[in-house]
Design a protein around this motif. Structure first.
Motif, PDB file in Angstrom:
ATOM      1  N   VAL A 120       0.822  -1.200   0.000  1.00 14.89           N
ATOM      2  CA  VAL A 120       0.000   0.000   0.000  1.00 14.89           C
ATOM      3  C   VAL A 120       0.865   1.262   0.000  1.00 14.89           C
ATOM      4  O   VAL A 120       0.456   2.312  -0.511  1.00 14.89           O
ATOM      5  CB  VAL A 120      -0.963  -0.017   1.213  1.00 14.89           C
ATOM      6  CG1 VAL A 120      -0.256   0.421   2.488  1.00 14.89           C
ATOM      7  CG2 VAL A 120      -2.169   0.856   0.972  1.00 14.89           C
ATOM      8  N   ASP A 174       2.098   1.580  -3.632  1.00 18.12           N
ATOM      9  CA  ASP A 174       0.958   1.953  -4.481  1.00 18.12           C
ATOM     10  C   ASP A 174       0.805   3.467  -4.590  1.00 18.12           C
ATOM     11  O   ASP A 174       0.539   4.005  -5.659  1.00 18.12           O
ATOM     12  CB  ASP A 174      -0.315   1.317  -3.898  1.00 18.12           C
ATOM     13  CG  ASP A 174      -1.562   1.666  -4.682  1.00 18.12           C
ATOM     14  OD1 ASP A 174      -2.131   2.744  -4.427  1.00 18.12           O
ATOM     15  OD2 ASP A 174      -1.958   0.872  -5.555  1.00 18.12           O
ATOM     16  N   ASN A 226      -3.467  -3.283   0.190  1.00 22.22           N
ATOM     17  CA  ASN A 226      -4.196  -3.592  -1.036  1.00 22.22           C
ATOM     18  C   ASN A 226      -3.849  -5.008  -1.504  1.00 22.22           C
ATOM     19  O   ASN A 226      -4.041  -5.346  -2.668  1.00 22.22           O
ATOM     20  CB  ASN A 226      -3.920  -2.561  -2.142  1.00 22.22           C
ATOM     21  CG  ASN A 226      -2.438  -2.467  -2.476  1.00 22.22           C
ATOM     22  OD1 ASN A 226      -1.624  -3.242  -1.969  1.00 22.22           O
ATOM     23  ND2 ASN A 226      -2.068  -1.525  -3.319  1.00 22.22           N
ATOM     24  N   SER A 271      -4.838  -8.646  -1.440  1.00 23.24           N
ATOM     25  CA  SER A 271      -6.057  -9.403  -1.161  1.00 23.24           C
ATOM     26  C   SER A 271      -5.786 -10.654  -0.337  1.00 23.24           C
ATOM     27  O   SER A 271      -6.596 -11.034   0.519  1.00 23.24           O
ATOM     28  CB  SER A 271      -6.753  -9.789  -2.473  1.00 23.24           C
ATOM     29  OG  SER A 271      -5.888 -10.568  -3.291  1.00 23.24           O
ATOM     30  N   SER A 328      -8.829  -2.053   2.972  1.00 22.08           N
ATOM     31  CA  SER A 328      -8.244  -2.348   1.666  1.00 22.08           C
ATOM     32  C   SER A 328      -8.496  -1.181   0.721  1.00 22.08           C
ATOM     33  O   SER A 328      -9.649  -0.862   0.398  1.00 22.08           O
ATOM     34  CB  SER A 328      -8.842  -3.633   1.088  1.00 22.08           C
ATOM     35  OG  SER A 328      -8.404  -3.831  -0.236  1.00 22.08           O
ATOM     36  N   HIS A 338      -7.660  -1.144  -2.363  1.00 25.62           N
ATOM     37  CA  HIS A 338      -8.142  -1.690  -3.642  1.00 25.62           C
ATOM     38  C   HIS A 338      -9.650  -1.910  -3.596  1.00 25.62           C
ATOM     39  O   HIS A 338     -10.368  -1.547  -4.540  1.00 25.62           O
ATOM     40  CB  HIS A 338      -7.429  -3.007  -3.943  1.00 25.62           C
ATOM     41  CG  HIS A 338      -7.959  -3.709  -5.156  1.00 25.62           C
ATOM     42  ND1 HIS A 338      -7.722  -3.252  -6.422  1.00 25.62           N
ATOM     43  CD2 HIS A 338      -8.739  -4.820  -5.287  1.00 25.62           C
ATOM     44  CE1 HIS A 338      -8.323  -4.049  -7.292  1.00 25.62           C
ATOM     45  NE2 HIS A 338      -8.939  -5.008  -6.614  1.00 25.62           N
TER      46      HIS A 338
END
Length: 343
Positions: free
Chosen positions: A152, A155, A243, A245, A260, A262
């Protein structure tokens, strides 16, 4: 597992010898020794035949015990130990009081101590948070904190969330995550080095926007970064901001709160429908011949039929299908007619 096989064979010999001695009381002396030897040999061979099954059972139980042990948080162990200490002390005090009663006996003392231990250990484990400061002074529980993982951070969208004020509470960066980013930034591979430098740059931007706390915590006995993140979140009560999963799934199985980015982006993004047009840059080839793959700004993969010929060029495409997978959303598209003609 040689030791287990030898132990089973010794047990078989002992059982055979015991059976021979029992039979010796009802058999003639000249056959008693032969019976004993035969039973000992039969016991040893039986143990040898059962050894593989016993090994599988022992290995399965050992693996289950290892998983259970590795899942224990230090705060839980500390709380249970504290509860046991209180139960033992109270058991000693009550034993001194009950000793003067006419019906007193030592089983009563043992039973009373067991009941006290069950009560206080259960109560302490359910309230393990109260023992964090005592057992783990290096970990400070601050409600509302959010632990950032490396994905994250790299990102980068977290900066926009922080700038808009959507992130409240402490932002926590574990020391092992910081070391991971530093290791990436020092890699000889250009792609990994870029990811590491981007992550460090994002942390600098975050620090300029809001307080950022580096948690000097690590557990060298845990094999992966995800395991460490889950353990730290369990000990501090903080949420994990990610992010990834797979990390989110495992953390939820541990009963942790997950944020999250995402999933939030997917929830807030207007879904693209079949027939919608967009412009992307084809960056690599797909699994099928001639397929090109590009990415939206949020990381969504777009697979373009016959798009490889426009590699590293902007391409106007039309959405054919929009699929939600376990790892995120995938868009299948084809080149616009004008784009396909000009290519």
């Amino acid at each position: 597992m040689l030791a287990l096989r030898l132990t089973l064979m010794v047990c078989g010999l002992v059982l055979g010898y015991s059976g021979g001695q029992i039979l010796a009381t009802s058999t003639p002396p000249e056959t008693a020794a032969l019976n004993t030897v035969s039973l000992m040999l039969a016991g040893a061979l039986t143990a040898l035949l059962l050894a593989p099954r016993a090994e599988r059972f022992a290995l399965g139980r050992a693996a289950a015990l290892t998983r259970w042990y590795s899942g224990l948080a230090p705060t839980t162990v500390a709380a249970a130990t504290f509860g046991l200490i209180v139960a033992l002390l109270l058991g000693v005090l009550l034993t001194g009081v009950l000793r003067g009663l006419p019906f007193y006996s030592w089983p009563i003392s043992v039973g009373l101590t067991a009941v006290l231990a069950a009560f206080f250990m259960t109560y302490a484990v359910r309230n393990a948070d109260a023992f964090v400061a005592l057992s783990f002074p290096q970990v400070r529980r601050k409600p509302g904190g959010k632990i950032l993982d490396s994905n994250v951070i790299i990102d980068g969208r977290i900066v926009a969330l922080a700038r808009l004020g959507f992130l409240d509470g402490d932002l926590i960066v574990p020391a092992f995550i910081l070391r991971e980013l530093q290791t990436l930034a020092d890699q000889s591979d250009a792609q990994k080095r870029t990811r590491g430098k981007r992550g460090l740059g994002v942390l600098e931007e975050l620090r300029a926007l809001r307080p950022l706390r580096i948690e000097d915590w690590d557990d060298p006995h845990l094999p992966t970064t995800d395991d460490k993140l889950i353990r730290l979140a369990r000990e501090t009560g903080a949420k994990i901001l990610t992010n990834d999963s797979n990390l989110a799934r495992v953390a939820k199985l541990h009963g942790l709160d997950i944020l999250s980015i995402h999933e939030a982006a997917v929830a807030l993004r207007p879904p693209l429908q079949a027939g919608d047009s967009l412009t992307i840059t084809i960056t690599k080839s797909g699994q099928q011949q001639g397929q090109g793959v590009g990415y939206l700004e949020d990381g969504t993969m777009v697979v373009v039929e016959d798009g490889l010929r426009l590699r590293n060029k902007p391409a106007r495409v039309t959405v054919v299908n929009n699929v939600q997978t376990n790892v995120g959303r995938m868009i299948f598209a084809k080149l616009d007619k004008d784009q396909a003609a000009s290519a």
